[in-house]
Design a protein around this motif. Structure first.
Motif, PDB file in Angstrom:
ATOM      1  N   ARG A 142      27.484 -40.959  -0.353  1.00  0.00           N
ATOM      2  CA  ARG A 142      28.694 -41.445   0.306  1.00  0.00           C
ATOM      3  C   ARG A 142      29.266 -42.567  -0.549  1.00  0.00           C
ATOM      4  NH1 ARG A 142      28.531 -46.187   3.111  1.00  0.00           N
ATOM      5  NH2 ARG A 142      26.516 -47.186   3.250  1.00  0.00           N
ATOM      6  N   PHE A 143      30.543 -42.787  -0.420  1.00  0.00           N
ATOM      7  CA  PHE A 143      31.191 -43.856  -1.166  1.00  0.00           C
ATOM      8  C   PHE A 143      30.854 -45.178  -0.487  1.00  0.00           C
ATOM      9  CE2 PHE A 143      34.812 -46.702  -1.887  1.00  0.00           C
ATOM     10  CZ  PHE A 143      34.824 -46.722  -3.268  1.00  0.00           C
ATOM     11  N   ASP A 144      30.173 -46.045  -1.215  1.00  0.00           N
ATOM     12  CA  ASP A 144      29.766 -47.343  -0.684  1.00  0.00           C
ATOM     13  C   ASP A 144      30.641 -48.418  -1.335  1.00  0.00           C
ATOM     14  OD1 ASP A 144      28.545 -49.763  -0.051  1.00  0.00           O
ATOM     15  OD2 ASP A 144      26.514 -48.985  -0.329  1.00  0.00           O
ATOM     16  N   ARG A 145      31.710 -48.800  -0.638  1.00  0.00           N
ATOM     17  CA  ARG A 145      32.665 -49.732  -1.244  1.00  0.00           C
ATOM     18  C   ARG A 145      32.038 -51.088  -1.551  1.00  0.00           C
ATOM     19  NH1 ARG A 145      36.028 -53.379   1.466  1.00  0.00           N
ATOM     20  NH2 ARG A 145      35.357 -53.775   3.571  1.00  0.00           N
ATOM     21  N   GLU A 146      31.082 -51.528  -0.725  1.00  0.00           N
ATOM     22  CA  GLU A 146      30.396 -52.804  -0.985  1.00  0.00           C
ATOM     23  C   GLU A 146      29.614 -52.739  -2.292  1.00  0.00           C
ATOM     24  OE1 GLU A 146      30.313 -55.884   0.541  1.00  0.00           O
ATOM     25  OE2 GLU A 146      32.035 -55.100   1.624  1.00  0.00           O
ATOM     26  N   LYS A 147      28.898 -51.639  -2.487  1.00  0.00           N
ATOM     27  CA  LYS A 147      28.100 -51.470  -3.702  1.00  0.00           C
ATOM     28  C   LYS A 147      29.009 -51.413  -4.924  1.00  0.00           C
ATOM     29  CE  LYS A 147      24.470 -48.617  -5.701  1.00  0.00           C
ATOM     30  NZ  LYS A 147      23.616 -47.448  -5.540  1.00  0.00           N
ATOM     31  N   VAL A 148      30.093 -50.639  -4.838  1.00  0.00           N
ATOM     32  CA  VAL A 148      31.040 -50.521  -5.951  1.00  0.00           C
ATOM     33  C   VAL A 148      31.669 -51.887  -6.236  1.00  0.00           C
ATOM     34  CG1 VAL A 148      33.214 -49.458  -6.716  1.00  0.00           C
ATOM     35  CG2 VAL A 148      31.463 -48.058  -5.598  1.00  0.00           C
ATOM     36  N   TYR A 149      32.026 -52.622  -5.181  1.00  0.00           N
ATOM     37  CA  TYR A 149      32.577 -53.965  -5.364  1.00  0.00           C
ATOM     38  C   TYR A 149      31.583 -54.853  -6.108  1.00  0.00           C
ATOM     39  CZ  TYR A 149      33.798 -58.782  -4.551  1.00  0.00           C
ATOM     40  OH  TYR A 149      34.065 -60.115  -4.758  1.00  0.00           O
ATOM     41  N   GLN A 150      30.321 -54.853  -5.676  1.00  0.00           N
ATOM     42  CA  GLN A 150      29.300 -55.690  -6.321  1.00  0.00           C
ATOM     43  C   GLN A 150      29.141 -55.324  -7.797  1.00  0.00           C
ATOM     44  OE1 GLN A 150      27.987 -58.430  -5.311  1.00  0.00           O
ATOM     45  NE2 GLN A 150      28.856 -58.263  -3.263  1.00  0.00           N
ATOM     46  N   GLU A 151      29.151 -54.030  -8.088  1.00  0.00           N
ATOM     47  CA  GLU A 151      29.022 -53.584  -9.484  1.00  0.00           C
ATOM     48  C   GLU A 151      30.217 -54.053 -10.319  1.00  0.00           C
ATOM     49  OE1 GLU A 151      26.499 -49.495  -8.633  1.00  0.00           O
ATOM     50  OE2 GLU A 151      28.668 -49.384  -8.747  1.00  0.00           O
ATOM     51  N   LEU A 152      31.432 -53.883  -9.791  1.00  0.00           N
ATOM     52  CA  LEU A 152      32.625 -54.323 -10.522  1.00  0.00           C
ATOM     53  C   LEU A 152      32.629 -55.833 -10.674  1.00  0.00           C
ATOM     54  CD1 LEU A 152      35.463 -52.091  -9.017  1.00  0.00           C
ATOM     55  CD2 LEU A 152      34.261 -51.797 -11.182  1.00  0.00           C
ATOM     56  N   ASN A 153      32.220 -56.529  -9.638  1.00  0.00           N
ATOM     57  CA  ASN A 153      32.151 -57.986  -9.682  1.00  0.00           C
ATOM     58  C   ASN A 153      31.221 -58.438 -10.812  1.00  0.00           C
ATOM     59  OD1 ASN A 153      32.851 -60.570  -8.395  1.00  0.00           O
ATOM     60  ND2 ASN A 153      30.685 -60.650  -7.892  1.00  0.00           N
ATOM     61  N   THR A 154      30.065 -57.800 -10.921  1.00  0.00           N
ATOM     62  CA  THR A 154      29.107 -58.124 -11.977  1.00  0.00           C
ATOM     63  C   THR A 154      29.678 -57.782 -13.356  1.00  0.00           C
ATOM     64  OG1 THR A 154      27.266 -57.755 -10.480  1.00  0.00           O
ATOM     65  CG2 THR A 154      26.769 -57.666 -12.831  1.00  0.00           C
ATOM     66  N   MET A 155      30.267 -56.587 -13.472  1.00  0.00           N
ATOM     67  CA  MET A 155      30.778 -56.141 -14.786  1.00  0.00           C
ATOM     68  C   MET A 155      32.024 -56.894 -15.239  1.00  0.00           C
ATOM     69  SD  MET A 155      30.111 -52.028 -14.871  1.00  0.00           S
ATOM     70  CE  MET A 155      30.455 -51.545 -13.194  1.00  0.00           C
ATOM     71  N   THR A 156      32.676 -57.616 -14.336  1.00  0.00           N
ATOM     72  CA  THR A 156      33.854 -58.404 -14.714  1.00  0.00           C
ATOM     73  C   THR A 156      33.526 -59.896 -14.712  1.00  0.00           C
ATOM     74  OG1 THR A 156      34.632 -58.401 -12.413  1.00  0.00           O
ATOM     75  CG2 THR A 156      35.550 -56.708 -13.885  1.00  0.00           C
ATOM     76  N   ASN A 157      32.256 -60.202 -14.940  1.00  0.00           N
ATOM     77  CA  ASN A 157      31.816 -61.589 -15.057  1.00  0.00           C
ATOM     78  C   ASN A 157      32.175 -62.406 -13.808  1.00  0.00           C
ATOM     79  OD1 ASN A 157      30.521 -63.623 -16.477  1.00  0.00           O
ATOM     80  ND2 ASN A 157      32.394 -64.312 -17.479  1.00  0.00           N
ATOM     81  N   GLY A 158      31.755 -61.892 -12.655  1.00  0.00           N
ATOM     82  CA  GLY A 158      32.060 -62.588 -11.406  1.00  0.00           C
ATOM     83  C   GLY A 158      33.522 -62.481 -11.027  1.00  0.00           C
ATOM     84  N   ALA A 159      34.125 -61.336 -11.331  1.00  0.00           N
ATOM     85  CA  ALA A 159      35.546 -61.077 -11.059  1.00  0.00           C
ATOM     86  C   ALA A 159      36.449 -62.096 -11.758  1.00  0.00           C
ATOM     87  CB  ALA A 159      35.823 -61.024  -9.558  1.00  0.00           C
ATOM     88  N   THR A 160      36.114 -62.401 -13.012  1.00  0.00           N
ATOM     89  CA  THR A 160      36.953 -63.345 -13.769  1.00  0.00           C
ATOM     90  C   THR A 160      37.524 -62.758 -15.064  1.00  0.00           C
ATOM     91  OG1 THR A 160      35.040 -64.269 -14.936  1.00  0.00           O
ATOM     92  CG2 THR A 160      35.696 -65.364 -12.883  1.00  0.00           C
TER      93      THR A 160
END
Length: 126
Positions: free
Chosen positions: A92-110
């Motif tokens: 299933r699409f887990d938006r929280e998990k995807v958000y956490q992954e993107l947050n990590t890969m974008t240096n804390g969303a920066t």
């Protein structure tokens, strides 16, 4: 194959604010050169993130649909629609998990490539 046997596409939204891309009126016009080139650059940075994420096997792509002025005049908000194949490999699409992954890969969303992100502006499907 028939349309019935191909996996259905599901969509989700991706929103974030670029703090080092000054908003300009030509970003409002999908036919403008600036809109087209900015979409290409955004996709160039966003696609590899999803290809390294938990939805990589189902990920189809993202497309920036709209740019708008951010809270500060020199900021640009990006509204994108992303797609993935609804299939068995993705329970299933887990938006929280995807958000956490993107947050990590974008240096804390920066950081997104050469762009700076407003830290609290990253939203996945919401």
């Amino acid at each position: 194959t028939t349309a019935a046997s191909s996996p259905a596409l599901e969509h989700f939204t991706l929103n974030f604010t670029l703090t080092n891309l000054q908003y300009a009126a030509d970003l409002d016009a999908p036919s403008s050169r600036r809109f087209t080139s900015t979409v290409k650059v955004i996709n160039h940075y966003v696609d590899p993130l999803f290809k390294r994420s938990s939805i990589s096997s189902a990920y189809v792509g993202c497309k920036a649909m709209r740019f708008r002025s951010g809270r500060k005049r020199d900021h640009t908000v990006v509204d994108a629609v992303c797609s993935y194949k609804k299939n068995v490999s993705l329970a299933r699409f887990d938006r929280e998990k995807v958000y956490q992954e993107l947050n990590t890969m974008t240096n804390g969303a920066t950081k997104l490539g050469h762009y700076s992100l407003e830290k609290t502006s990253l939203h996945v499907n919401g």
